[in-house]
Design a protein around this motif. Structure first.
Motif: not given
Length: 90
Positions: A14-17, A34-47
């Motif tokens: 998905l992309q931001v439209a 999407l910025p790279v950080y937002m492409q990570l899953n929630l667990e990866e973002q929390e890490f």
């Protein structure tokens, strides 16, 4: 926050439209990656966030997670590889 990054129908990216201003209601339309950080899953973002708050200390991360240093190092290496892959995608 859980932001969808894959299409629920075909599993495509998905992309931001469209972006909306909450102040004046201005809309900006287009196709934005999407910025790279937002492409990570929630667990990866929390890490990543916890690693940042630990001042990048793998030792502190291992302690907080109750994991060994090599386990946290391997997880970090996997995450670095994923981020590199995401940055080089078109």
């Amino acid at each position: 926050m859980k932001l969808p990054v894959k299409c629920p129908s075909c599993d495509g990216k998905l992309q931001v439209a469209k972006l909306n201003c909450t102040n004046c209601d201005t809309e900006v339309s287009g196709t934005y990656r999407l910025p790279v950080y937002m492409q990570l899953n929630l667990e990866e973002q929390e890490f990543v966030l916890e690693f940042l708050l630990s001042s990048g200390s793998i030792k502190d991360m291992a302690s907080k997670l109750g994991k060994s240093y090599p386990t946290v190092r391997n997880r970090l290496d996997d995450l670095i590889a994923k981020v590199n892959d995401l940055q080089h995608e078109k």
